[in-house]
Design a protein around this motif. Structure first.
Motif, PDB file in Angstrom:
ATOM      1  N   ASP A 277       0.827  -1.214   0.000  1.00 52.08           N
ATOM      2  CA  ASP A 277       0.000   0.000   0.000  1.00 52.08           C
ATOM      3  C   ASP A 277       0.860   1.262   0.000  1.00 52.08           C
ATOM      4  O   ASP A 277       0.460   2.284  -0.558  1.00 52.08           O
ATOM      5  CB  ASP A 277      -0.939   0.020   1.217  1.00 52.08           C
ATOM      6  CG  ASP A 277      -2.051  -1.027   1.120  1.00 52.08           C
ATOM      7  OD1 ASP A 277      -2.260  -1.597   0.026  1.00 52.08           O
ATOM      8  OD2 ASP A 277      -2.687  -1.287   2.172  1.00 52.08           O
ATOM      9  N   LEU A 278       2.034   1.191   0.620  1.00 52.56           N
ATOM     10  CA  LEU A 278       2.967   2.323   0.631  1.00 52.56           C
ATOM     11  C   LEU A 278       3.789   2.417  -0.655  1.00 52.56           C
ATOM     12  O   LEU A 278       4.583   3.340  -0.830  1.00 52.56           O
ATOM     13  CB  LEU A 278       3.921   2.214   1.829  1.00 52.56           C
ATOM     14  CG  LEU A 278       3.307   2.420   3.209  1.00 52.56           C
ATOM     15  CD1 LEU A 278       4.317   2.061   4.305  1.00 52.56           C
ATOM     16  CD2 LEU A 278       2.818   3.857   3.373  1.00 52.56           C
ATOM     17  N   GLY A 279       3.609   1.432  -1.561  1.00 51.30           N
ATOM     18  CA  GLY A 279       4.348   1.426  -2.817  1.00 51.30           C
ATOM     19  C   GLY A 279       5.782   0.954  -2.698  1.00 51.30           C
ATOM     20  O   GLY A 279       6.602   1.217  -3.578  1.00 51.30           O
ATOM     21  N   LEU A 280       6.095   0.228  -1.617  1.00 47.97           N
ATOM     22  CA  LEU A 280       7.480  -0.184  -1.371  1.00 47.97           C
ATOM     23  C   LEU A 280       7.808  -1.572  -1.909  1.00 47.97           C
ATOM     24  O   LEU A 280       8.970  -1.887  -2.139  1.00 47.97           O
ATOM     25  CB  LEU A 280       7.781  -0.117   0.124  1.00 47.97           C
ATOM     26  CG  LEU A 280       7.663   1.285   0.723  1.00 47.97           C
ATOM     27  CD1 LEU A 280       7.748   1.233   2.236  1.00 47.97           C
ATOM     28  CD2 LEU A 280       8.745   2.185   0.138  1.00 47.97           C
ATOM     29  N   ILE A 281       6.803  -2.408  -2.057  1.00 46.10           N
ATOM     30  CA  ILE A 281       6.989  -3.727  -2.674  1.00 46.10           C
ATOM     31  C   ILE A 281       5.790  -4.021  -3.564  1.00 46.10           C
ATOM     32  O   ILE A 281       4.725  -3.415  -3.411  1.00 46.10           O
ATOM     33  CB  ILE A 281       7.168  -4.871  -1.636  1.00 46.10           C
ATOM     34  CG1 ILE A 281       5.939  -5.025  -0.747  1.00 46.10           C
ATOM     35  CG2 ILE A 281       8.439  -4.678  -0.828  1.00 46.10           C
ATOM     36  CD1 ILE A 281       5.983  -6.261   0.159  1.00 46.10           C
ATOM     37  N   ASP A 282       5.977  -4.962  -4.470  1.00 39.93           N
ATOM     38  CA  ASP A 282       4.909  -5.410  -5.358  1.00 39.93           C
ATOM     39  C   ASP A 282       4.686  -6.897  -5.108  1.00 39.93           C
ATOM     40  O   ASP A 282       5.358  -7.742  -5.707  1.00 39.93           O
ATOM     41  CB  ASP A 282       5.304  -5.147  -6.812  1.00 39.93           C
ATOM     42  CG  ASP A 282       4.244  -5.614  -7.813  1.00 39.93           C
ATOM     43  OD1 ASP A 282       3.133  -5.994  -7.388  1.00 39.93           O
ATOM     44  OD2 ASP A 282       4.543  -5.601  -9.019  1.00 39.93           O
ATOM     45  N   VAL A 283       3.766  -7.191  -4.205  1.00 37.02           N
ATOM     46  CA  VAL A 283       3.504  -8.580  -3.827  1.00 37.02           C
ATOM     47  C   VAL A 283       3.038  -9.388  -5.039  1.00 37.02           C
ATOM     48  O   VAL A 283       3.495 -10.515  -5.251  1.00 37.02           O
ATOM     49  CB  VAL A 283       2.468  -8.656  -2.671  1.00 37.02           C
ATOM     50  CG1 VAL A 283       2.083 -10.100  -2.378  1.00 37.02           C
ATOM     51  CG2 VAL A 283       3.026  -7.983  -1.421  1.00 37.02           C
ATOM     52  N   ASP A 284       2.149  -8.800  -5.848  1.00 35.41           N
ATOM     53  CA  ASP A 284       1.666  -9.514  -7.043  1.00 35.41           C
ATOM     54  C   ASP A 284       2.798  -9.786  -8.028  1.00 35.41           C
ATOM     55  O   ASP A 284       2.749 -10.762  -8.771  1.00 35.41           O
ATOM     56  CB  ASP A 284       0.558  -8.714  -7.732  1.00 35.41           C
ATOM     57  CG  ASP A 284      -0.692  -8.581  -6.864  1.00 35.41           C
ATOM     58  OD1 ASP A 284      -0.928  -9.476  -6.023  1.00 35.41           O
ATOM     59  OD2 ASP A 284      -1.419  -7.580  -7.024  1.00 35.41           O
ATOM     60  N   GLY A 285       3.825  -8.959  -7.997  1.00 35.13           N
ATOM     61  CA  GLY A 285       4.992  -9.143  -8.859  1.00 35.13           C
ATOM     62  C   GLY A 285       6.048 -10.061  -8.247  1.00 35.13           C
ATOM     63  O   GLY A 285       7.133 -10.205  -8.794  1.00 35.13           O
ATOM     64  N   GLY A 286       5.730 -10.641  -7.095  1.00 37.04           N
ATOM     65  CA  GLY A 286       6.643 -11.600  -6.474  1.00 37.04           C
ATOM     66  C   GLY A 286       7.569 -11.020  -5.417  1.00 37.04           C
ATOM     67  O   GLY A 286       8.412 -11.726  -4.876  1.00 37.04           O
ATOM     68  N   GLU A 287       7.430  -9.734  -5.123  1.00 34.22           N
ATOM     69  CA  GLU A 287       8.283  -9.139  -4.099  1.00 34.22           C
ATOM     70  C   GLU A 287       7.707  -9.398  -2.712  1.00 34.22           C
ATOM     71  O   GLU A 287       6.499  -9.591  -2.548  1.00 34.22           O
ATOM     72  CB  GLU A 287       8.418  -7.632  -4.311  1.00 34.22           C
ATOM     73  CG  GLU A 287       9.230  -7.268  -5.523  1.00 34.22           C
ATOM     74  CD  GLU A 287       9.391  -5.762  -5.649  1.00 34.22           C
ATOM     75  OE1 GLU A 287      10.515  -5.345  -5.957  1.00 34.22           O
ATOM     76  OE2 GLU A 287       8.415  -5.018  -5.435  1.00 34.22           O
ATOM     77  N   ASN A 288       8.590  -9.342  -1.702  1.00 30.47           N
ATOM     78  CA  ASN A 288       8.142  -9.511  -0.329  1.00 30.47           C
ATOM     79  C   ASN A 288       9.015  -8.661   0.597  1.00 30.47           C
ATOM     80  O   ASN A 288       9.892  -7.931   0.141  1.00 30.47           O
ATOM     81  CB  ASN A 288       8.139 -10.992   0.078  1.00 30.47           C
ATOM     82  CG  ASN A 288       9.506 -11.632  -0.023  1.00 30.47           C
ATOM     83  OD1 ASN A 288      10.528 -11.001   0.204  1.00 30.47           O
ATOM     84  ND2 ASN A 288       9.525 -12.910  -0.361  1.00 30.47           N
TER      85      ASN A 288
END
Length: 187
Positions: free
Chosen positions: A101-112
């Motif tokens: 939500d803060l724009g720091l990771i992209d969970v859907d893109g595989g980031e965690n």
């Protein structure tokens, strides 16, 4: 190394599997719901045993180590404190949602969270925690506790000659004691 306690008739085949890792299998105790048996080959066990034993505030308490009766193999089992991993996993998921939500990771893109932690310096990690505190103070506290535990884990590993090894940071490697203390399950 001294062997503290031997369990008679230990046979992991008779136990229901609780969890597994790359090099270990974890079994629950039939007698004590607060302990687990972490079973693996000798070389895998001794990679983490001394670090855990020396740092019971960071890692699950280690109660004993014994050689398994499994014939023909060099397996050991370590009796350790059982931690509440489900609560941690729920907090981790909430943290990742907030970080997205803060724009720091992209969970859907595989980031965690691990990706954020590894690419961010300590000053910016503190800024992330402050940003989280504006939306959810409990989640911010969880975040700072996790960052602190990772740093303590690095120091413990370094003190025993493992300074070049990365901490294995992921949602299945942490849990809480019955008293609510966050600990690391694997390095």
């Amino acid at each position: 190394m001294r062997f503290i306690q031997l369990f008679e008739n230990y046979n992991p085949k008779q136990k229901e599997l609780y969890a597994r890792g790359t090099e270990h299998k974890i079994y629950p105790s039939k007698r004590n719901p607060d302990i687990l048996y972490k079973v693996g080959k000798k070389e895998a066990i001794y990679r983490w045993y001394d670090i855990f034993k020396s740092n019971p505030l960071i890692f699950p308490k280690v109660f004993s180590i014994s050689k398994s009766n499994k014939s023909g193999e060099d397996y050991y089992y370590v009796t350790i404190e059982k931690l509440n991993t489900k609560k941690f996993e729920k907090n981790w998921d909430s943290l990742e949602t907030a970080l997205e939500d803060l724009g720091l990771i992209d969970v859907d893109g595989g980031e965690n969270f691990t990706d954020l932690y590894r690419r961010t310096n300590i000053t910016d990690l503190k800024k992330v925690g402050k940003a989280l505190s504006k939306t959810d103070e409990n989640l911010s506290q969880f975040y700072f506790n996790l960052i602190s535990l990772i740093d303590e884990t690095k120091k413990a590993m370094s003190s025993l000659g493992e300074k070049d090894k990365n901490v294995d940071i992921h949602k299945y490697n942490y849990g809480y004691t019955k008293e609510g203390k966050l600990k690391c399950l694997d390095i």
